[in-house]
Scaffold this active site. Structure first.
Site, mmCIF file in Angstrom:
data_model
loop_
_atom_site.group_PDB
_atom_site.id
_atom_site.type_symbol
_atom_site.label_atom_id
_atom_site.label_comp_id
_atom_site.label_asym_id
_atom_site.label_seq_id
_atom_site.Cartn_x
_atom_site.Cartn_y
_atom_site.Cartn_z
ATOM 1 N N LYS A 53 -20.076 54.640 58.712
ATOM 2 C CA LYS A 53 -18.879 54.671 57.874
ATOM 3 C C LYS A 53 -17.951 55.798 58.324
ATOM 4 C CE LYS A 53 -21.341 52.431 54.177
ATOM 5 N NZ LYS A 53 -22.201 52.518 53.002
ATOM 6 N N GLN A 97 -23.950 55.896 47.822
ATOM 7 C CA GLN A 97 -24.823 55.196 48.775
ATOM 8 C C GLN A 97 -26.141 54.853 48.085
ATOM 9 O OE1 GLN A 97 -23.958 54.390 52.108
ATOM 10 N NE2 GLN A 97 -25.855 53.198 51.989
ATOM 11 N N ASP A 120 -16.387 50.038 47.095
ATOM 12 C CA ASP A 120 -17.505 49.116 47.356
ATOM 13 C C ASP A 120 -17.297 47.809 46.591
ATOM 14 O OD1 ASP A 120 -19.517 49.675 49.168
ATOM 15 O OD2 ASP A 120 -20.638 50.998 47.823
#
Ligand code: NDP
Length: 280
Positions: A53, A97, A120
């Site tokens: 990322k 995460q 997300d």
């Protein structure tokens, strides 16, 4: 032999031709999109996802920051961190995460994220809008899957799409996105009867079961388009998907590989959502 749908190449093209120019425009008005990744504890897989990322963020010219916390952190402390991030106008996107330690409630954490910064696309607000077909920050893996199907030259309208797997982060939302594009969609799961019969009907097959080499070439219809979402490390250290690539590529018209398929499309969607959040 099937044509390979390279998520890696498509992702690179999206960064160069779409994201970099959009970031340039934002920078001209003094805005640099910024993504914060909240990482709790030590997970080798998470560490490698986070690294990817960061790499993509750099290529697109946006800021990314990893906020690391030990396993010892409490749920209340994490909620406090999210509240701070929500209130910081310089941060446009935040993700937590997963996985996080068991004592921390994932639904509680996700509900605490400001939906406008939920890059997300996991908050109930964004998931709800996705199902309604309204503009939103779409969850990254499903968004990336649809994009790679379309970039490969396929039109979803009127196609028979079979999704194997019904998770909240892949199976269900990708089915909704395909339905929004007028595909006829079947969702299969562990209680599906005659799974092979369902798989055989697919013009486009999306496999997200989380089991290595679960679907083989003899199960799919000749000329089918196969998208392999799974990612697994085998005993010899190699990566493989939920589809047995070797047998499937002989029957399919197009197939996405692992690695280099859905993975990079997920990351580019995350960076794209961060740019979109900054634009908004
Ligand atoms: P989940 O484990 O949350 O869901 C798996 C789904 O597969 C469930 O709906 C389950 O059914 C179904 N399933 C399991 N076994 C069978 C079976 N024998 N027959 C039919 N259906 C079955 O997985 P995720 O959706 O989170 O992830 C799937 C895979 O994709 C994993 O390998 C994951 O690592 C990978 N992944 C990759 C990403 C990327 O960016 N490349 C991103 C996200 C995930 P039921 O609901 O009935 O239990």
């Amino acid at each position: 032999m099937a044509k390979i749908i390279s998520g890696k190449q498509i992702a690179e093209k999206i960064i160069e031709t779409e994201l970099v120019p959009r970031v340039e425009i934002l920078k001209k008005s003094g805005i640099v999109p910024k993504l914060v990744v909240v990482l709790v504890g030590e997970h080798p897989a998470s560490a490698s996802y986070v690294k990817q990322k960061e790499k993509f963020a750099e290529k697109a010219g946006i800021h990314s920051e990893i906020r690391r916390f030990s396993d010892e952190i409490s749920e209340a402390e994490i909620l406090g961190e999210i509240a701070k991030i929500n209130a910081d106008p310089k941060i446009h996107g935040v993700i937590v995460q997963l996985p996080v330690p068991e004592k921390i409630s994932v639904p509680k954490i996700l509900r605490a994220i400001d939906p406008r910064k939920d890059v997300d696309g996991f908050t109930p607000e964004n998931i709800g809008k996705l199902f309604l077909g309204e503009p939103c920050l779409e969850c990254c893996t499903p968004k990336g899957i649809i994009r790679m199907i379309e970039e490969s030259g396929e039109v979803l309208e009127g196609k028979k799409v079979v999704v194997v797997g019904r998770s909240n982060i892949v199976g269900k939302p990708v089915a909704a996105l395909a339905l929004n594009r007028n595909a006829t969609v079947t969702i299969c799961h562990s209680r599906t009867k005659n799974l092979n019969d369902e798989i055989k009907t697919a013009d486009i097959l999306i496999v997200a079961v989380g089991r290595p080499n679960f679907v083989h070439g003899d199960q799919i219809k000749s000329g089918c388009v196969v998208i392999d979402v799974g990612i697994h490390r085998t005993d010899d250290g190699k990566l493989c998907g939920d589809v047995d690539f070797e047998s499937a590529e002989k029957v399919a018209a197009k197939i996405s590989p692992v690695p280099g398929g859905v993975g990079p499309m997920t990351v580019v969607s995350l960076i794209g959502n961060t740019v979109e959040a900054a634009e908004n």
